[in-house]
Design an enzyme around this catalytic site. Sequence first.
Site, PDB file in Angstrom:
ATOM      1  N   ARG A 120       0.833  -1.278  -0.018  1.00  0.00           N
ATOM      2  CA  ARG A 120       0.142   0.054  -0.040  1.00  0.00           C
ATOM      3  C   ARG A 120       0.909   1.382   0.015  1.00  0.00           C
ATOM      4  NH1 ARG A 120      -3.098  -3.431   3.359  1.00  0.00           N
ATOM      5  NH2 ARG A 120      -5.234  -3.987   2.271  1.00  0.00           N
ATOM      6  N   LYS A 142       3.301  11.141 -11.663  1.00  0.00           N
ATOM      7  CA  LYS A 142       2.208  10.273 -12.515  1.00  0.00           C
ATOM      8  C   LYS A 142       3.038   8.827 -12.798  1.00  0.00           C
ATOM      9  CE  LYS A 142      -0.775  13.448 -14.941  1.00  0.00           C
ATOM     10  NZ  LYS A 142      -1.145  13.819 -16.162  1.00  0.00           N
ATOM     11  N   LYS A 226       7.628  22.619 -14.473  1.00  0.00           N
ATOM     12  CA  LYS A 226       6.761  21.504 -14.231  1.00  0.00           C
ATOM     13  C   LYS A 226       6.350  21.568 -12.684  1.00  0.00           C
ATOM     14  CE  LYS A 226       5.327  16.838 -14.658  1.00  0.00           C
ATOM     15  NZ  LYS A 226       5.416  15.406 -15.600  1.00  0.00           N
ATOM     16  N   ASN A 245      -0.152  18.114 -20.962  1.00  0.00           N
ATOM     17  CA  ASN A 245      -0.500  16.896 -21.942  1.00  0.00           C
ATOM     18  C   ASN A 245      -0.607  17.724 -23.429  1.00  0.00           C
ATOM     19  OD1 ASN A 245      -1.071  15.175 -20.206  1.00  0.00           O
ATOM     20  ND2 ASN A 245      -3.058  15.895 -19.508  1.00  0.00           N
ATOM     21  N   HIS A 248      -0.454  15.555 -26.497  1.00  0.00           N
ATOM     22  CA  HIS A 248      -0.276  14.096 -25.941  1.00  0.00           C
ATOM     23  C   HIS A 248      -1.765  13.112 -26.551  1.00  0.00           C
ATOM     24  CE1 HIS A 248       2.792  15.192 -23.688  1.00  0.00           C
ATOM     25  NE2 HIS A 248       3.038  14.041 -23.062  1.00  0.00           N
ATOM     26  N   HIS A 266       7.845   7.936 -27.594  1.00  0.00           N
ATOM     27  CA  HIS A 266       6.730   8.892 -27.138  1.00  0.00           C
ATOM     28  C   HIS A 266       7.192  10.337 -27.527  1.00  0.00           C
ATOM     29  CE1 HIS A 266       4.072  10.443 -24.343  1.00  0.00           C
ATOM     30  NE2 HIS A 266       5.109  11.307 -23.659  1.00  0.00           N
TER      31      HIS A 266
END
Length: 366
Positions: A120, A142, A226, A245, A248, A266
């Site tokens: 967890r 993320k 960022k 994004n 994206h 990517h």
Amino acid sequence: MTTIRVALGARSYDVVIEAGLLGRAGEHLAPLVGKRCVPIVADANVAVHLETLRESLDAAGIASKPIVIPAGERSKSWATLETLTDRLLELGVERGDHVVALGGGVIGDLVGFATAILKRGCGFVQIPTTLLAQVDSSVGGKTGINARAGKNLIGAFHQPRAVLIDPSVLDTLPLRQLRAGYAEVVKYGLIDDADFFAWCEANGVALLAGDGAAREYAIAHAVAAKARIVGEDEFETTGKRALLNLGHTFGHALEAEAGFSDRLLHGEAVAAGCALAFGYSAAHGLCTAEDAVRVSAHWQKVGLPDSLSAAGIDAPAERLVDHMRHDKKASGGQIPFLLARGIGQTYLDKQVSLDDVAAFLALQPR
């Protein structure tokens, strides 16, 4: 040395940027990990950096255990996640322990998600070795893996405890990977910093050619941007973080069409996606055609794709739009798009018609 604070209350952490930092990582990690044995997750592509890191940890009196996984986007999978979590449990990782992610975005995303769910939640440290990971995926928390339906559809927000960035490791990075990471650098200028985009236009070629000062400046500028956005909107609830994004939604559709493979990296997909976002915006009178041309011209100048054809994508428009329908940001059947009123003037539009997007894509050269 540059230190940038990601201010998130109890989850705050520092991003440290300095050439040669990998060889001194042990002294930075010792206060965090104590004398516990530290698992280091890496892939075969970073073997030379793995040895440097282990030697640094040894010098600080910290034992380490390497876990090497296959390189490439396909490792962001359930199968690799299961293998990794089983191995971490075998090593006796506890909630208070830290796992080091040494590598590019795939390693960081995978390790971040594994540590988010292991017992967890336990700690992890990002040591990114690609430009893309240094300026984007290593900061902000993320994490995740890919699914058949699309990219990063299974994951969690899980912030690292520290990020150590050594720009000198980029000297061993293949040019194609460096270019892919550079797309994420330029993205920050396109979002809300026209002056930084102009800096990229003037310095991007030198950065890619090995200019160390340009690399350090770009990394620090991108990380600071960022960190500011993440600090304002950690969980992407206000719309501010969604600006990151840019490119994206289009880009992920291209990646899906390429099978999430090395056929299209990517960052290459993001570059093409940004060009498409500006092209769509210009076609609908939101920004000038000159802005869209300027974005495409810069991608061409540095060797990045600026169109479907340059990205090697010849799929029908409807199939690309079908990929978009699986976007994790979809809400109520509507997909938010990042569009532009100009360079440095990106905004979130939640009313874009997918029929309009399909019509736009149908007109793009293949």
